[in-house]
Each structure stands twice: as structure tokens, then as C-alpha cells.
Scaffold this motif. Structure first.
Motif, PDB file in Angstrom:
ATOM      1  N   ALA A  42       0.815  -1.212   0.000  1.00 40.97           N
ATOM      2  CA  ALA A  42       0.000   0.000   0.000  1.00 40.97           C
ATOM      3  C   ALA A  42       0.855   1.271   0.000  1.00 40.97           C
ATOM      4  O   ALA A  42       0.377   2.337  -0.391  1.00 40.97           O
ATOM      5  N   SER A  43       2.128   1.166   0.392  1.00 46.40           N
ATOM      6  CA  SER A  43       2.976   2.358   0.402  1.00 46.40           C
ATOM      7  C   SER A  43       3.358   2.790  -1.014  1.00 46.40           C
ATOM      8  O   SER A  43       3.786   3.919  -1.226  1.00 46.40           O
ATOM      9  N   PHE A  44       3.199   1.905  -1.986  1.00 47.31           N
ATOM     10  CA  PHE A  44       3.368   2.293  -3.388  1.00 47.31           C
ATOM     11  C   PHE A  44       1.961   2.493  -3.936  1.00 47.31           C
ATOM     12  O   PHE A  44       1.343   1.589  -4.478  1.00 47.31           O
ATOM     13  N   ASN A  45       1.451   3.703  -3.775  1.00 50.41           N
ATOM     14  CA  ASN A  45       0.034   3.988  -4.038  1.00 50.41           C
ATOM     15  C   ASN A  45      -0.306   4.035  -5.530  1.00 50.41           C
ATOM     16  O   ASN A  45       0.568   3.909  -6.388  1.00 50.41           O
ATOM     17  N   ASP A  46      -1.579   4.235  -5.812  1.00 50.72           N
ATOM     18  CA  ASP A  46      -2.065   4.254  -7.194  1.00 50.72           C
ATOM     19  C   ASP A  46      -1.456   5.384  -8.014  1.00 50.72           C
ATOM     20  O   ASP A  46      -1.225   5.228  -9.212  1.00 50.72           O
ATOM     21  N   VAL A  47      -1.194   6.516  -7.402  1.00 44.95           N
ATOM     22  CA  VAL A  47      -0.598   7.651  -8.122  1.00 44.95           C
ATOM     23  C   VAL A  47       0.821   7.287  -8.569  1.00 44.95           C
ATOM     24  O   VAL A  47       1.216   7.561  -9.707  1.00 44.95           O
ATOM     25  N   LYS A  48       1.575   6.659  -7.680  1.00 42.67           N
ATOM     26  CA  LYS A  48       2.924   6.224  -8.043  1.00 42.67           C
ATOM     27  C   LYS A  48       2.866   5.168  -9.151  1.00 42.67           C
ATOM     28  O   LYS A  48       3.675   5.195 -10.084  1.00 42.67           O
ATOM     29  N   SER A  49       1.934   4.250  -9.043  1.00 44.31           N
ATOM     30  CA  SER A  49       1.788   3.203 -10.060  1.00 44.31           C
ATOM     31  C   SER A  49       1.484   3.803 -11.426  1.00 44.31           C
ATOM     32  O   SER A  49       2.098   3.424 -12.430  1.00 44.31           O
ATOM     33  N   GLN A  50       0.555   4.730 -11.446  1.00 47.01           N
ATOM     34  CA  GLN A  50       0.185   5.369 -12.714  1.00 47.01           C
ATOM     35  C   GLN A  50       1.347   6.186 -13.266  1.00 47.01           C
ATOM     36  O   GLN A  50       1.641   6.121 -14.462  1.00 47.01           O
ATOM     37  N   ALA A  51       2.021   6.932 -12.420  1.00 48.18           N
ATOM     38  CA  ALA A  51       3.156   7.740 -12.874  1.00 48.18           C
ATOM     39  C   ALA A  51       4.261   6.849 -13.429  1.00 48.18           C
ATOM     40  O   ALA A  51       4.860   7.164 -14.468  1.00 48.18           O
TER      41      ALA A  51
END
Length: 148
Positions: A42-51
Motif C-alpha cells: 500500500a505504500s506504493f500507491n495508485d498515483v505512483k503506479s500510474q506515474a
């Protein structure tokens, strides 16, 4: 000046891509190590994944497009410095190949980590698999390979 600005933007995008892949791999390493509680999926959130995904695509597109128009054996982007000094051409050659090498190493690292821990961080697995296909496309583009 336009080439310099474009080069700076390309390098900034690559740096953010490398940092995000590194962060994702740190999460995977921690989650798959017994007793590590510093990072969670969860510390690698959706915003980081998308970026990470978008930046991977942008960097890959730049590399493929430059390799597609470069002559085999010639440095990508060499056409930008046709009338430049030998020193400027050397700087461009080294910068370009270091850029491509950073993309190759980062993508291979993401691909390998995704192979070994596919369910831990699906975004990293996807980026690694996409990189594999794009790296093959870039080789086809650079060497002018065709299916026939």
C-alpha cells in the motif's frame, strides 16, 4: 536551444522513471522478506503506479522513435549536431547511450523482479512486461529488422 530543453526534459522524465521503479522494487523486496515491516504494498500507491507506467511509456516512446530514425551504428539524436564540434558530438553520443543504458537496466530490473514476485506489486510486473515488448520494438526499429 530547443534541443537542449528537450534533452533536459527527457533526462528529468528518465530520472523520475528510474526512481519510481527503484521505489517499487524496494517495496517488493520488503514485502517478500520475512520480518520487514518498513514498506507495504500500500505504500506504493495508485498515483505512483500510474506515474511509473506513464513515465515508462514516455521514455520508451522517445527511445523507440530516436532509434527508428537513427542509422544502425550511429548514435541516436546525432542528427541534432550535424554542424557541431567533435567534442559536442562525443558528449551527445555518451549522453544518448547512457540514457538508453539506464532505460535498459531499469526495465530489465523491473521485468526480473516482476517475474520473481508477480503478485506482490502488479504495477511493477506490468511495467516490466511492457518494457520487454518495447525493448524488442526498439531493437527492431534501430536495426531495421522486418518480419520478412
Amino acid at each position: 536551444m530547443k534541443a537542449v530543453a528537450g534533452g533536459v526534459i527527457a533526462i528529468v522524465l528518465l530520472v523520475f522513471y528510474v526512481l519510481l521503479v527503484h521505489a517499487a522494487i524496494a517495496v517488493v523486496d520488503c514485502v517478500s522478506t520475512a520480518g520487514c515491516t518498513e514498506l507495504t504494498a500500500a505504500s506504493f500507491n495508485d498515483v505512483k503506479s500510474q506515474a511509473m507506467s506513464v513515465l515508462g511509456g514516455l521514455v520508451s516512446a522517445l527511445i523507440i522513435s530516436e532509434l527508428a530514425i537513427a542509422k544502425p551504428g550511429e548514435a541516436p539524436a546525432a542528427r541534432l549536431l550535424v554542424a557541431a564540434s567533435d567534442r559536442a558530438k562525443n558528449v551527445l553520443r555518451w549522453t544518448t547511450w547512457l540514457y538508453v543504458a539506464a532505460w535498459l537496466v531499469t526495465g530489465a530490473w523491473a521485468f526480473w523482479t516482476g517475474l520473481n514476485h508477480p503478485a506482490t506489486l502488479p504495477a511493477l510486473t506490468s511495467v516490466g512486461q511492457a518494457w520487454l515488448g518495447l525493448s524488442v520494438a526498439s531493437a527492431y526499429a534501430y536495426f531495421g529488422l522486418s518480419p520478412s
